[in-house]
Design an enzyme around this catalytic site. Structure first.
Site, PDB file in Angstrom:
ATOM      1  N   ARG A 201      25.961  24.496  15.143  1.00  0.00           N
ATOM      2  CA  ARG A 201      25.223  25.765  15.067  1.00  0.00           C
ATOM      3  C   ARG A 201      26.005  26.910  15.707  1.00  0.00           C
ATOM      4  O   ARG A 201      25.415  27.830  16.282  1.00  0.00           O
ATOM      5  CB  ARG A 201      23.846  25.656  15.727  1.00  0.00           C
ATOM      6  CG  ARG A 201      22.894  24.697  15.039  1.00  0.00           C
ATOM      7  CD  ARG A 201      21.506  24.782  15.660  1.00  0.00           C
ATOM      8  NE  ARG A 201      20.645  23.713  15.167  1.00  0.00           N
ATOM      9  CZ  ARG A 201      19.727  23.095  15.908  1.00  0.00           C
ATOM     10  NH1 ARG A 201      19.573  23.438  17.176  1.00  0.00           N
ATOM     11  NH2 ARG A 201      18.978  22.152  15.388  1.00  0.00           N
TER      12      ARG A 201
ATOM     13  N   ARG B  55      21.775  32.261  16.165  1.00  0.00           N
ATOM     14  CA  ARG B  55      21.006  33.335  16.793  1.00  0.00           C
ATOM     15  C   ARG B  55      21.486  33.730  18.183  1.00  0.00           C
ATOM     16  O   ARG B  55      21.107  34.788  18.684  1.00  0.00           O
ATOM     17  CB  ARG B  55      19.527  32.926  16.867  1.00  0.00           C
ATOM     18  CG  ARG B  55      18.816  32.941  15.523  1.00  0.00           C
ATOM     19  CD  ARG B  55      17.389  32.447  15.674  1.00  0.00           C
ATOM     20  NE  ARG B  55      17.353  31.012  15.929  1.00  0.00           N
ATOM     21  CZ  ARG B  55      16.248  30.362  16.315  1.00  0.00           C
ATOM     22  NH1 ARG B  55      15.114  31.021  16.509  1.00  0.00           N
ATOM     23  NH2 ARG B  55      16.280  29.061  16.511  1.00  0.00           N
TER      24      ARG B  55
ATOM     25  N   ARG C 203      21.581  38.683   9.841  1.00  0.00           N
ATOM     26  CA  ARG C 203      20.346  38.032   9.403  1.00  0.00           C
ATOM     27  C   ARG C 203      19.281  39.079   9.053  1.00  0.00           C
ATOM     28  O   ARG C 203      18.570  38.951   8.046  1.00  0.00           O
ATOM     29  CB  ARG C 203      19.861  37.111  10.528  1.00  0.00           C
ATOM     30  CG  ARG C 203      18.424  36.664  10.476  1.00  0.00           C
ATOM     31  CD  ARG C 203      18.160  35.665   9.361  1.00  0.00           C
ATOM     32  NE  ARG C 203      16.821  35.127   9.491  1.00  0.00           N
ATOM     33  CZ  ARG C 203      15.694  35.774   9.188  1.00  0.00           C
ATOM     34  NH1 ARG C 203      15.749  37.012   8.745  1.00  0.00           N
ATOM     35  NH2 ARG C 203      14.520  35.193   9.327  1.00  0.00           N
TER      36      ARG C 203
ATOM     37  N   ASP D 275      21.849  25.267   5.282  1.00  0.00           N
ATOM     38  CA  ASP D 275      20.736  24.552   5.887  1.00  0.00           C
ATOM     39  C   ASP D 275      20.686  23.148   5.304  1.00  0.00           C
ATOM     40  O   ASP D 275      21.063  22.942   4.141  1.00  0.00           O
ATOM     41  CB  ASP D 275      19.415  25.278   5.605  1.00  0.00           C
ATOM     42  CG  ASP D 275      18.275  24.715   6.444  1.00  0.00           C
ATOM     43  OD1 ASP D 275      17.534  23.857   5.920  1.00  0.00           O
ATOM     44  OD2 ASP D 275      18.137  25.113   7.600  1.00  0.00           O
TER      45      ASP D 275
ATOM     46  N   TYR E 296      11.451  15.187   6.136  1.00  0.00           N
ATOM     47  CA  TYR E 296      10.951  16.536   5.858  1.00  0.00           C
ATOM     48  C   TYR E 296      10.210  16.577   4.525  1.00  0.00           C
ATOM     49  O   TYR E 296       9.187  17.248   4.391  1.00  0.00           O
ATOM     50  CB  TYR E 296      12.105  17.537   5.842  1.00  0.00           C
ATOM     51  CG  TYR E 296      12.604  17.931   7.202  1.00  0.00           C
ATOM     52  CD1 TYR E 296      11.907  18.840   7.991  1.00  0.00           C
ATOM     53  CD2 TYR E 296      13.787  17.406   7.703  1.00  0.00           C
ATOM     54  CE1 TYR E 296      12.372  19.206   9.248  1.00  0.00           C
ATOM     55  CE2 TYR E 296      14.271  17.764   8.964  1.00  0.00           C
ATOM     56  CZ  TYR E 296      13.550  18.666   9.726  1.00  0.00           C
ATOM     57  OH  TYR E 296      14.009  19.019  10.967  1.00  0.00           O
TER      58      TYR E 296
END
Length: 369
Positions: free
Chosen positions: A40, A44, A53, A90, A167
């Protein structure tokens, strides 16, 4: 099964790598220092990422725009002397392309409009076309590869079949995996049917990334660690081994290393090393010295600083980096990384301290390489 033949594409130009330390370490070849990158690393915690973003409008819009995905992939390399870039995307792109209706709820993470829970649900899932349904990912890979211009290698990735299936079945993130484990226990035949479909898609997906320019491939098995040892072998490792067996393993005249990472899977590293992969990711709950003994030199190891270490002072970060390097010890076959993804509220200067410490402190461990 023989590995597929690599077909050279014209979507990017083959450029000599200026820094191939990461690839050589994954193949346990001599290096002068331990290479480092962060899971990652485009995310962020970087203010420039947050700006891009916001410009994109949504997370998936950012993923689906090759130019913006390239921009955020390169951002951490502009800040830190990292030894690899990883595709910004992703893990849920495959289930999304299967028509499950992926969306993101504020504060709740990813959700699917149509969870997969019945025989009909599983059998109605279509196999996504890599160049149409997931063409935006391949365009991002080729765009990033061209923009890197040989600066460092590019890592492609996917979620593992078990992780993606959880998921798809739960319809969102979960803590107890109730629906997934219920299917696994009561309908193992149906779970295997679903996992087989997902494994085939993941294999095609990673091969398409390699054909588009990815120089290494990583499979993230985020939820394999919630399984018992027997269930892990049957429902997770079995399908990752199938993927490894089906991947393109040479491109641009180089080996394409494959990395498997099961979070919470330190006790199974010896079994994972038998899959034919080149390297294993190790989270922070396993000592690298123990991991190295378990795999017996079969594969390289990647990891494994506790991500929360980056909340500490730069001085403490440097000490912890030294501890991880000493745990692995002398010789090649180690790629430094966090034991999982960097947290979004980490100070970028602390990440910089880690990268600098790895490059400085690791050289003595390679003096005889």
């Amino acid at each position: 099964m023989l590995n597929p033949t690599y077909n050279d594409l014209e979507t990017y130009s083959v450029t000599e790598l200026k820094n191939d330390t990461f690839l050589r370490a994954l193949l346990r070849q001599p290096v002068t220092y331990t290479p480092v990158w962060m899971m990652r690393q485009a995310g962020r915690y970087l203010p420039e990422y947050r700006e891009t973003r916001a410009k994109a409008g949504s997370f998936m819009d950012l993923c689906r725009c090759p130019e913006l995905a390239c921009e955020v992939t390169i951002q951490p390399l502009e800040r830190f002397p990292l030894d690899a870039a990883i595709l910004f995307s992703d893990i849920l792109t495959i289930p999304d392309a299967m028509g499950l209706g992926l969306y993101f709820s504020e504060g709740e993470g990813p959700r699917f409009e149509r969870p997969v829970r019945s025989t009909q649900d599983v059998r109605s899932i279509g196999m996504p076309d890599m160049q149409t349904d997931l063409g935006y990912v391949m365009d991002a890979v080729s765009t990033i590869r061209q923009e890197l211009d040989g600066r460092v290698p590019l890592i492609g990735f996917s979620g593992s079949p078990w992780t993606l299936a959880t998921y798809m079945i739960e319809g969102s993130s979960t803590k107890n995996f109730a629906q997934s484990k219920a299917m696994m226990f009561d309908r193992p035949d149906l779970m295997h049917e679903l996992l087989g479909k997902v494994a085939n898609s993941v294999t095609q997906y990673l091969n398409a990334q390699i054909e588009s320019g990815a120089q290494a491939a990583m499979v993230f098995d985020t939820w394999g660690g919630v399984l018992t040892p027997g269930d892990y072998r049957e429902f997770s490792l079995r399908y990752m081994e199938r993927i490894v067996d089906g991947l393109i393993r040479e491109a641009d005249g180089r080996r394409v290393p494959v990395v498997l990472f099961t979070k919470g899977g330190g006790q199974w590293l010896d079994r994972m090393a038998e899959t034919g992969c080149d390297a294993l990711g190790v989270d922070w709950t396993t000592d690298l010295a123990d991991a190295r003994r378990l795999v017996g030199g079969q594969v390289a190891l990647q990891g494994n600083l506790d991500p929360c270490t980056l909340y500490a002072s730069p001085e403490r970060i440097r000490r912890e980096v030294g501890r991880v390097l000493a745990s692995y010890g002398a010789g090649s076959g180690h790629v430094f990384n966090l034991g999982h993804g960097i947290h979004p509220d980490v100070n970028p200067e602390h990440a910089a301290a880690m990268v600098e410490a790895v490059h400085e402190q690791s050289r003595p461990y390679h003096a005889s390489d």
